[in-house]
Design a protein around this motif. Structure first.
Motif, PDB file in Angstrom:
ATOM      1  N   LEU A 185      61.001  10.552  55.666  1.00 28.92           N
ATOM      2  CA  LEU A 185      60.327  11.851  55.732  1.00 28.92           C
ATOM      3  C   LEU A 185      59.751  12.208  54.363  1.00 28.92           C
ATOM      4  O   LEU A 185      60.389  11.958  53.335  1.00 28.92           O
ATOM      5  CB  LEU A 185      61.311  12.937  56.159  1.00 28.92           C
ATOM      6  N   GLU A 186      58.577  12.841  54.350  1.00 29.74           N
ATOM      7  CA  GLU A 186      57.946  13.163  53.071  1.00 29.74           C
ATOM      8  C   GLU A 186      57.274  14.534  53.129  1.00 29.74           C
ATOM      9  O   GLU A 186      56.750  14.941  54.175  1.00 29.74           O
ATOM     10  CB  GLU A 186      56.923  12.093  52.692  1.00 29.74           C
ATOM     11  N   ILE A 187      57.303  15.233  51.996  1.00 36.58           N
ATOM     12  CA  ILE A 187      56.719  16.564  51.883  1.00 36.58           C
ATOM     13  C   ILE A 187      55.900  16.644  50.603  1.00 36.58           C
ATOM     14  O   ILE A 187      56.385  16.276  49.518  1.00 36.58           O
ATOM     15  CB  ILE A 187      57.807  17.657  51.858  1.00 36.58           C
ATOM     16  N   GLY A 198      55.832  11.483  58.185  1.00 35.70           N
ATOM     17  CA  GLY A 198      56.889  10.490  58.091  1.00 35.70           C
ATOM     18  C   GLY A 198      56.738   9.335  59.054  1.00 35.70           C
ATOM     19  O   GLY A 198      55.714   9.187  59.741  1.00 35.70           O
ATOM     20  N   TRP A 199      57.812   8.524  59.089  1.00 38.60           N
ATOM     21  CA  TRP A 199      57.843   7.291  59.877  1.00 38.60           C
ATOM     22  C   TRP A 199      59.235   7.130  60.486  1.00 38.60           C
ATOM     23  O   TRP A 199      60.237   7.584  59.917  1.00 38.60           O
ATOM     24  CB  TRP A 199      57.567   6.081  59.008  1.00 38.60           C
ATOM     25  N   SER A 200      59.329   6.419  61.594  1.00 37.65           N
ATOM     26  CA  SER A 200      60.614   6.202  62.268  1.00 37.65           C
ATOM     27  C   SER A 200      61.231   4.864  61.854  1.00 37.65           C
ATOM     28  O   SER A 200      61.618   4.053  62.698  1.00 37.65           O
ATOM     29  CB  SER A 200      60.424   6.258  63.789  1.00 37.65           C
ATOM     30  N   LYS A 201      61.336   4.650  60.555  1.00 36.78           N
ATOM     31  CA  LYS A 201      61.986   3.464  60.002  1.00 36.78           C
ATOM     32  C   LYS A 201      62.363   3.743  58.558  1.00 36.78           C
ATOM     33  O   LYS A 201      61.965   4.780  57.992  1.00 36.78           O
ATOM     34  CB  LYS A 201      61.079   2.235  60.091  1.00 36.78           C
ATOM     35  N   ALA A 202      63.101   2.835  57.965  1.00 39.41           N
ATOM     36  CA  ALA A 202      63.472   2.986  56.557  1.00 39.41           C
ATOM     37  C   ALA A 202      62.232   2.922  55.668  1.00 39.41           C
ATOM     38  O   ALA A 202      61.298   2.170  55.955  1.00 39.41           O
ATOM     39  CB  ALA A 202      64.460   1.896  56.157  1.00 39.41           C
ATOM     40  N   CYS A 203      62.226   3.693  54.598  1.00 41.51           N
ATOM     41  CA  CYS A 203      61.073   3.715  53.698  1.00 41.51           C
ATOM     42  C   CYS A 203      60.813   2.336  53.094  1.00 41.51           C
ATOM     43  O   CYS A 203      59.655   1.930  52.922  1.00 41.51           O
ATOM     44  CB  CYS A 203      61.300   4.729  52.580  1.00 41.51           C
ATOM     45  N   GLU A 210      51.217   0.679  56.401  1.00 41.86           N
ATOM     46  CA  GLU A 210      51.969   1.748  57.053  1.00 41.86           C
ATOM     47  C   GLU A 210      52.143   2.949  56.138  1.00 41.86           C
ATOM     48  O   GLU A 210      52.178   4.099  56.610  1.00 41.86           O
ATOM     49  CB  GLU A 210      53.335   1.232  57.502  1.00 41.86           C
ATOM     50  N   ARG A 211      52.234   2.722  54.855  1.00 42.69           N
ATOM     51  CA  ARG A 211      52.388   3.838  53.918  1.00 42.69           C
ATOM     52  C   ARG A 211      51.157   4.741  53.912  1.00 42.69           C
ATOM     53  O   ARG A 211      51.249   5.912  53.505  1.00 42.69           O
ATOM     54  CB  ARG A 211      52.678   3.300  52.512  1.00 42.69           C
ATOM     55  N   GLY A 250      54.049   7.912  50.593  1.00 40.01           N
ATOM     56  CA  GLY A 250      52.842   7.920  51.411  1.00 40.01           C
ATOM     57  C   GLY A 250      51.584   7.897  50.562  1.00 40.01           C
ATOM     58  O   GLY A 250      51.536   8.514  49.494  1.00 40.01           O
ATOM     59  N   THR A 251      50.575   7.182  51.027  1.00 45.36           N
ATOM     60  CA  THR A 251      49.353   6.999  50.231  1.00 45.36           C
ATOM     61  C   THR A 251      48.105   7.540  50.893  1.00 45.36           C
ATOM     62  O   THR A 251      47.050   7.601  50.263  1.00 45.36           O
ATOM     63  CB  THR A 251      49.130   5.506  49.934  1.00 45.36           C
TER      64      THR A 251
END
Length: 261
Positions: A185-187, A198-203, A210-211, A250-251
Motif C-alpha cells: 500500500l502506498e500514499i 497499491g498491489w495485492s502482493k509483496a512490494c 508493475e510499479r 510506485g512510479t
C-alpha cells in the motif's frame, strides 16, 4: 560426547542463521551488515518482536517489523517502537485484535517528502472484521490514535476513508477470512489531497512495470491531520508483519523533462 537431538537442532539453527547472514552481507553496506547481524541474533535468542533493515528498492529504505515470533505479544511492541491499546496479550502467528478498539501506532516518523509505503501481512478472522492502515498519520501515542489517509481492508474489498465516509476502490481485492494475505500500500500527499494506491502482493515481488501500474488507485482523497507516522486498527485481525518504506515505490505519474533543441 553424545549430542542430544535438541542440541543438534540448536547447532543446526545457528549454522543456518550464520550462513544466511553471510550471504546477505555480500550485498549490504557495513551498517546494513551490522543491523542484520544484531537483528538475527535477537531473533534467535529472544523470539520477541523484531526489526530488520531490508534491501532498499531503488533508493527507498525499507524496515520490516515481524510480529509472528511466539514471544511477540502486545506487552512488548514498545521494544520496536510502537504503542498499542486493546490488543490481546497472546500470539496467534501475529498481533491479535478482536475489536474496533484494538489499535497500534508508531512512535517514530516514517514518511519522506509526503510519501510512505506500507506492506502488510495479515489475516481477517471474521466476516465483519477489518484492518485499517493509516499512513502520513498524525499520531497520538497517549490515546493510541492515528489520523490521516486510511485504507480499510475488509473480506470483500479494499476501501479508502475520507473522515468517516468509506468508499471502495474501483478494483475489487478480496481477503478471504482466516487466510493470510499480503498487500503493498502506498500514499502520496499531492494535488488536492492524498493519492492512495497499491498491489495485492509483496512490494519486493513487484516488477518495474508493475510499479508503474497500480491494481487499485484513487487520487485527491480528502484526508485530514496528516503527519509522518503510521497506525493500524485490528478489528478481528491477526497482524503478522509489516514492512515500511520511507518514501515511494510506485512510479506511475512521475514527470520527466527532456531538453529542447
Amino acid at each position: 560426547m553424545v549430542i542430544g537431538g535438541s542440541m543438534k537442532l540448536y547447532i543446526f539453527t545457528i549454522l543456518t542463521l550464520i550462513s544466511f547472514v553471510a550471504c546477505q552481507e555480500k550485498k549490504q553496506s557495513n551498517s546494513e551488515k551490522q543491523r542484520s547481524q544484531i537483528a538475527a541474533l535477537l531473533l534467535l535468542q529472544s523470539g520477541n518482536c523484531t526489526e530488520v533493515s531490508l534491501p532498499s528498492i531503488d533508493e527507498t529504505n525499507r524496515i520490516e517489523f515481524n510480529f509472528s515470533n511466539s514471544n511477540c505479544t502486545a506487552s512488548n511492541v514498545g521494544s520496536v517502537g510502537f504503542a498499542q491499546i486493546g490488543l490481546e496479550n497472546i500470539n496467534e502467528s501475529g498481533l491479535v485484535g478482536k475489536s474496533q478498539g484494538a489499535r497500534l501506532v508508531s512512535q517514530r516518523a516514517f514518511s519522506k517528502d509526503g510519501k510512505v509505503n506500507i506492506e502488510v501481512t495479515y489475516k481477517l478472522t471474521a466476516s465483519d472484521g477489518y484492518l485499517d492502515v493509516t499512513g502520513n498519520a498524525s499520531v497520538n501515542t497517549t490515546n493510541v490514535t492515528a489520523s490521516g489517509p486510511t485504507f480499510r481492508i475488509t473480506p470483500s474489498q479494499i476501501k479508502y476513508l475520507e473522515g468517516t465516509t468509506e468508499s471502495a476502490f474501483s478494483t475489487t481485492i478480496s481477503s478471504p477470512v482466516n487466510q493470510f494475505k499480503t498487500l503493498c500500500l502506498e500514499i502520496h500527499e499531492e494535488g488536492a489531497g492524498s493519492h492512495m494506491f497499491g498491489w495485492s502482493k509483496a512490494c519486493s515481488a513487484l516488477t518495474p512495470a508493475e510499479r508503474g501500474n497500480y491494481e487499485f488507485d484513487e487520487e485527491d482523497i480528502n484526508s485530514q491531520k496528516q503527519g509522518n507516522g503510521i497506525g493500524f486498527v485490528l478489528n478481528k485481525v491477526v497482524l503478522q508483519k509489516i514492512v515500511v518504506s520511507q518514501g515511494k515505490i510506485g512510479t506511475s505519474g512521475s514527470i520527466q523533462f527532456f531538453p529542447l533543441y
